[in-house]
Design an enzyme around this catalytic site. Sequence first.
Site, PDB file in Angstrom:
ATOM      1  N   CYS A 134       0.658  -1.066   0.060  1.00  0.00           N
ATOM      2  CA  CYS A 134       0.104   0.053   0.035  1.00  0.00           C
ATOM      3  C   CYS A 134       1.000   1.129  -0.054  1.00  0.00           C
ATOM      4  CB  CYS A 134      -0.897  -0.052   1.183  1.00  0.00           C
ATOM      5  SG  CYS A 134      -2.010   1.508   1.401  1.00  0.00           S
ATOM      6  N   CYS A 137      -0.427   4.148   2.017  1.00  0.00           N
ATOM      7  CA  CYS A 137      -0.199   4.020   3.476  1.00  0.00           C
ATOM      8  C   CYS A 137       1.000   4.227   4.128  1.00  0.00           C
ATOM      9  CB  CYS A 137      -0.389   2.510   3.892  1.00  0.00           C
ATOM     10  SG  CYS A 137      -2.092   1.909   3.304  1.00  0.00           S
ATOM     11  N   ASP A 138       1.989   3.748   3.143  1.00  0.00           N
ATOM     12  CA  ASP A 138       3.413   3.406   3.733  1.00  0.00           C
ATOM     13  C   ASP A 138       4.467   4.447   2.991  1.00  0.00           C
ATOM     14  OD1 ASP A 138       2.666   1.507   5.407  1.00  0.00           O
ATOM     15  OD2 ASP A 138       2.863   0.080   3.927  1.00  0.00           O
TER      16      ASP A 138
END
Length: 306
Positions: A134, A137-138
């Site tokens: 992701c 997200c990261d």
Amino acid sequence: MEKIYDVIIIGSGPAGLSAAIYAQRAKLSTIIIEANYISGGQVVNTYEVDNYPGLPGISGMDLSTTLRDHAEKMGSEFVRDQVLKLELDGKVKKVVTKDEEYKSRTILLATGAKHRQLGVPGEQKLAGSGVSYCATCDGAFFKDKTVAVIGGGDVALEDAIFLARICKKVYLIHRRDEFRAAKIIQDNLFAQENVEVLWNSVVTEIKGDFQVKSLTVRDVKSKEEKELEADGCFIAVGIIPNSELAQGQLELDAGGYVVAGEDGASSIPGVFAAGDVRTKLLRQIITAASDGANCITSIQNYLITA
Ligand code: NAP
């Protein structure tokens, strides 16, 4: 007396939430069972959605929140729990969760799909330590660093474009010599100066003791292997359906998708499938939303005649 719902919707991505809205309009007694703390399914992890009509450039999180708020405003009732088992035979179906047992005349599976793994050495060991599924997200953890993205679909290219804004250098590693991603996304990708595409290439190992340090990349034509230094590795090689609950009960295709047409009807009467979990040509937010609406119409018809 024990409650028997008209429909239990399992999953709260765009398919489940659209179905929830249509179910309220149809005045069906309904609950939506969701396993995650945030509704929206895979859309939550999308940085920017630019193809949902009327909402150009909306973030995945905002679209998810808007859909959830809409369903709540219509009066939808949500239950946060994990479904363990479905009993689908007979006119009244049973949904067994970690905490409860629910009964319903129809079931709508809107359980979506999850990330496919690459299946190479180092992937599992370094998951969360440089290996990610992701980018939104990261990605922020890799500011000014070098990362690799693997895949050639919409998600891989969107991830590479997103990461190009944050990282010093982005390698995009794809096993063929053309992308399957939409042309407009490809144009955007090729405009990024710090993205380098490695065509006809596969990753055979992800290396690092505690954090990703390098990838072994093989040229599928020449069979030559080289080490590519990278601080992070974003894997975007497609999705697999969350159809475990249906296994052994509903007809699934070779890829594990629930076999169902546009009306959502599965191989068992009273059980319907919507969104990424069902067999279909195009898996997009708009087609998931459309499935949710279609399924509730089918469910209304089923309830009249069953
Ligand atoms: P996808 O379209 O299935 O693409 C997967 C990519 O990974 C393909 O390029 C495939 O290569 C590659 N791949 C698969 N297995 C591999 C392996 N073992 N090793 C190396 N490469 C591998 O998946 P996606 O990009 O995750 O998208 C999933 C669905 O969501 C698609 O239908 C997509 O259109 C949709 N989506 C929609 C939106 C939107 O509505 N805005 C945004 C993102 C995604 P090949 O090309 O060689 O098969």
